[in-house]
Design a protein around this motif. Sequence first.
Motif, PDB file in Angstrom:
ATOM      1  N   GLY A   1       0.816  -1.199   0.000  1.00 31.75           N
ATOM      2  CA  GLY A   1       0.000   0.000   0.000  1.00 31.75           C
ATOM      3  C   GLY A   1       0.849   1.248   0.000  1.00 31.75           C
ATOM      4  N   LEU A   2       0.198   2.386   0.252  1.00 33.95           N
ATOM      5  CA  LEU A   2       0.852   3.694   0.241  1.00 33.95           C
ATOM      6  C   LEU A   2       0.938   4.220   1.666  1.00 33.95           C
ATOM      7  CD1 LEU A   2       2.038   5.816  -1.714  1.00 33.95           C
ATOM      8  CD2 LEU A   2      -0.227   6.889  -1.754  1.00 33.95           C
ATOM      9  N   HIS A   3       2.127   4.643   2.060  1.00 33.37           N
ATOM     10  CA  HIS A   3       2.381   5.168   3.399  1.00 33.37           C
ATOM     11  C   HIS A   3       2.919   6.591   3.277  1.00 33.37           C
ATOM     12  CE1 HIS A   3       2.179   0.945   4.872  1.00 33.37           C
ATOM     13  NE2 HIS A   3       2.773   0.696   3.714  1.00 33.37           N
ATOM     14  N   LEU A   4       2.695   7.406   4.318  1.00 34.54           N
ATOM     15  CA  LEU A   4       3.117   8.807   4.287  1.00 34.54           C
ATOM     16  C   LEU A   4       4.008   9.115   5.488  1.00 34.54           C
ATOM     17  CD1 LEU A   4       2.969  11.617   2.987  1.00 34.54           C
ATOM     18  CD2 LEU A   4       0.893  12.040   4.319  1.00 34.54           C
ATOM     19  N   ASP A   5       5.176   9.661   5.217  1.00 31.54           N
ATOM     20  CA  ASP A   5       6.146  10.021   6.245  1.00 31.54           C
ATOM     21  C   ASP A   5       6.744  11.368   5.872  1.00 31.54           C
ATOM     22  OD1 ASP A   5       7.787   9.850   8.462  1.00 31.54           O
ATOM     23  OD2 ASP A   5       8.849   8.035   7.827  1.00 31.54           O
ATOM     24  N   GLN A   6       7.741  11.813   6.611  1.00 31.83           N
ATOM     25  CA  GLN A   6       8.523  12.991   6.247  1.00 31.83           C
ATOM     26  C   GLN A   6       9.981  12.675   6.506  1.00 31.83           C
ATOM     27  OE1 GLN A   6       6.879  15.950   8.903  1.00 31.83           O
ATOM     28  NE2 GLN A   6       8.437  15.573  10.436  1.00 31.83           N
ATOM     29  N   ILE A   7      10.849  13.341   5.769  1.00 32.99           N
ATOM     30  CA  ILE A   7      12.272  13.079   5.903  1.00 32.99           C
ATOM     31  C   ILE A   7      13.021  14.405   5.906  1.00 32.99           C
ATOM     32  CG2 ILE A   7      12.614  12.797   3.404  1.00 32.99           C
ATOM     33  CD1 ILE A   7      14.645  10.548   4.127  1.00 32.99           C
ATOM     34  N   GLY A   8      13.925  14.555   6.867  1.00 34.40           N
ATOM     35  CA  GLY A   8      14.648  15.808   7.020  1.00 34.40           C
ATOM     36  C   GLY A   8      15.879  15.896   6.147  1.00 34.40           C
ATOM     37  N   GLU A   9      16.551  17.030   6.255  1.00 32.36           N
ATOM     38  CA  GLU A   9      17.790  17.234   5.502  1.00 32.36           C
ATOM     39  C   GLU A   9      18.842  16.218   5.962  1.00 32.36           C
ATOM     40  OE1 GLU A   9      19.140  21.252   5.918  1.00 32.36           O
ATOM     41  OE2 GLU A   9      17.092  22.039   6.018  1.00 32.36           O
ATOM     42  N   ASN A  10      19.466  15.546   4.986  1.00 25.80           N
ATOM     43  CA  ASN A  10      20.555  14.606   5.280  1.00 25.80           C
ATOM     44  C   ASN A  10      20.147  13.558   6.320  1.00 25.80           C
ATOM     45  OD1 ASN A  10      22.282  16.194   3.565  1.00 25.80           O
ATOM     46  ND2 ASN A  10      22.492  17.636   5.259  1.00 25.80           N
ATOM     47  N   GLU A  11      18.930  13.049   6.176  1.00 24.22           N
ATOM     48  CA  GLU A  11      18.399  12.058   7.111  1.00 24.22           C
ATOM     49  C   GLU A  11      18.192  10.723   6.393  1.00 24.22           C
ATOM     50  OE1 GLU A  11      14.795  11.609  10.426  1.00 24.22           O
ATOM     51  OE2 GLU A  11      14.558  12.998   8.743  1.00 24.22           O
ATOM     52  N   SER A  12      18.258   9.628   7.164  1.00 28.81           N
ATOM     53  CA  SER A  12      17.962   8.292   6.650  1.00 28.81           C
ATOM     54  C   SER A  12      16.763   7.728   7.400  1.00 28.81           C
ATOM     55  CB  SER A  12      19.159   7.358   6.828  1.00 28.81           C
ATOM     56  OG  SER A  12      20.273   7.798   6.075  1.00 28.81           O
ATOM     57  N   LYS A  13      15.889   7.008   6.688  1.00 27.00           N
ATOM     58  CA  LYS A  13      14.728   6.364   7.284  1.00 27.00           C
ATOM     59  C   LYS A  13      14.739   4.897   6.886  1.00 27.00           C
ATOM     60  CE  LYS A  13      12.291   9.821   9.226  1.00 27.00           C
ATOM     61  NZ  LYS A  13      10.873  10.081   9.432  1.00 27.00           N
ATOM     62  N   TYR A  14      14.276   4.035   7.817  1.00 24.53           N
ATOM     63  CA  TYR A  14      14.253   2.591   7.596  1.00 24.53           C
ATOM     64  C   TYR A  14      12.830   2.065   7.769  1.00 24.53           C
ATOM     65  CZ  TYR A  14      19.366   2.741   8.147  1.00 24.53           C
ATOM     66  OH  TYR A  14      20.702   3.002   8.009  1.00 24.53           O
ATOM     67  N   TYR A  15      12.457   1.118   6.907  1.00 28.30           N
ATOM     68  CA  TYR A  15      11.136   0.485   6.957  1.00 28.30           C
ATOM     69  C   TYR A  15      11.315  -1.025   6.786  1.00 28.30           C
ATOM     70  CZ  TYR A  15      10.092   5.338   5.779  1.00 28.30           C
ATOM     71  OH  TYR A  15      10.055   6.710   5.763  1.00 28.30           O
ATOM     72  N   ALA A  16      10.506  -1.810   7.490  1.00 30.94           N
ATOM     73  CA  ALA A  16      10.583  -3.270   7.422  1.00 30.94           C
ATOM     74  C   ALA A  16       9.500  -3.796   6.491  1.00 30.94           C
ATOM     75  CB  ALA A  16      10.424  -3.876   8.815  1.00 30.94           C
TER      76      ALA A  16
END
Length: 614
Positions: A250-265
């Motif tokens: 499906g479709l998920h909504l997040d936000q990501i900052g400057e020079n940031e990394s995000k992880y999803y399982a």
Amino acid sequence: MNTGLRRAAVSMMAVAIVMGLSSVAQTSAAPVRAPELVPLMVVLDASGSMQPQGKMASAKNAVRMLAEQAPEGASMGLAVYGSGTGNTPAEKPRGCKDVKVLHKPGTSDPGALAQSVNGIEPRGYTPIGESLRTAAAQLPAGKPGAIVLVSDGEDTCAPPDPCQVAKDLAEDGTDLKVHSVGFNVDEKAERQLTCIAQATGGTFSAAPDGDDLARVLPRVTRQALRNYDTAGKPINGGSDTSSAPPAGPGLHLDQIGENESKYYAIDVPKGYTARATATAVYNDEGGTSDTEKLSARVLDRGGKRCRGRYTFTRKDLRVGSAHRTWKPTGSMGGSCSEPGKFHFKVERRKLSGGVDGPVPVELMVMLEPPVGEGGKGAERGDRVSFQQPGGPPEEAVGGGSFNTAALLNGSGQYTDTLLPGETIFYRVDLDWGQAMAHRVRLPAGPPADLTTQTFSFGPNRSMLYKSGNDPYRGEATQIEPSRTLRPVRYLNRDLMSTIGADDEQAIPGAYYIAVQLADPRGASGAPVPVNLDVSVQGKAEQGPAYVGGGIRDGRTSPAPAADDEESSSLVSGAGPLLWVGAPVLLLAIAAPLVYLWLQRRRSPAPAAPFPGPP
């Protein structure tokens, strides 16, 4: 009598078949679905802090400019706070209720909207929370809408807390986006204005001075009227693999900052192919050089790299998609070859001229089941060549995002109008065996100093091809993409794209065309007519025989149980072709049954058996 009955039955069958074929034709000739411009309220700060350095004059000028540049048919209103009282402690109770509606939403009247700011005098408090409630009340109930908030500081009247008000508006079931503009604000005010925007899926933009506000406010308002409408189930990506939240299809909504990394399982069952795409949404025009990088990679459950990194480098495109496709097989090695939990890592790197602060990011996850004994469908084909569509031009009002892209009715000539700074999306649904090509034409018009570009994206939002970034000087211009699509077939997944797509047109579904009109100077300009020629080629055909249902993308039903494999494979592999042909198929089955019934009617009844003993 029998002859007449047979003739009547045959006639009825013929009529039924014609009706069935007619229904097929009607199915394929659905009218163009065009998203409309949403009604919008502008909320303007007229508090005491707007008095010095000509701030109020700059704000008034910006409102006049946005009124003049508003698209035809736009429904816009204006509210102001802080103009009815002073800012002494004794006046605070009244000042924190001081919100006035100067112009209600309606068909855009540039003169009336521009004149409504003439008498504003900045004096009082900053009741942002109250102003959001007042503005929302002016918009049609139960329908999509937008608010553009301009403030030079934080709220001075809480409660109500403005960020909580925004959250309440987002949770009441109304599709309302709040876009905030910080006019020479400090960090504390920027955090509050960013919170307000993100709570509703909107954007924050900074305007350090009056000239910036005159440029930013009209652009943000245009984008709000036909905005990139972020969508998805809220998710908060982890800072490492141990904190990665589960992300199902499906479709998920997040936000990501400057020079940031995000992880999803992401859990990938045995035999399945996974597709994951992160789409970042930028709220500025970008630049002529690289401004942002968005990267994606796949890691195993222990954090080991399974797939190489894909990086999207942005100049001025308003969205950026970084994607990966993988299937746990022996060739991936180690735990990467085993089904189960994988981690999808998204990295954002801001370059010179990039967007300050966090930006929205949509995460799309798709799971494609394995193919059974029914086969993988037809062999892959060659790229199609563009064929000029016939018929009269049709109007198609494109949307500002993948989620609001205008659905085009296959091949045809479509017309739209773009403003400088806009990136507009259109959608073409392709079945197995179908391909698409397109081009963009801009007619001759007033002198301009713009650039234009067009793109194509697949169902997982991976970029498939694009054109060059061509100048538009007011002369007739034709934009030819560098490539076209090949027929959608399962076996296309063995091919690699020169611009990084993992597989080319290997699944059916929504394919997207984006058209961008940019002003390298960041200035506002007159609207430009755009002609979009779309050529859809090939007939729908049988696809692969999926085991366990069709592709899972959050919009379809869950995969059937294992004992339903045969029937589910038929449906998921056939696509719309099966459903379109269903009436004809049923009639074909019914025809011989009617014939046999007629034969029984004409045959003599069998003799009665001898009676038994008494």
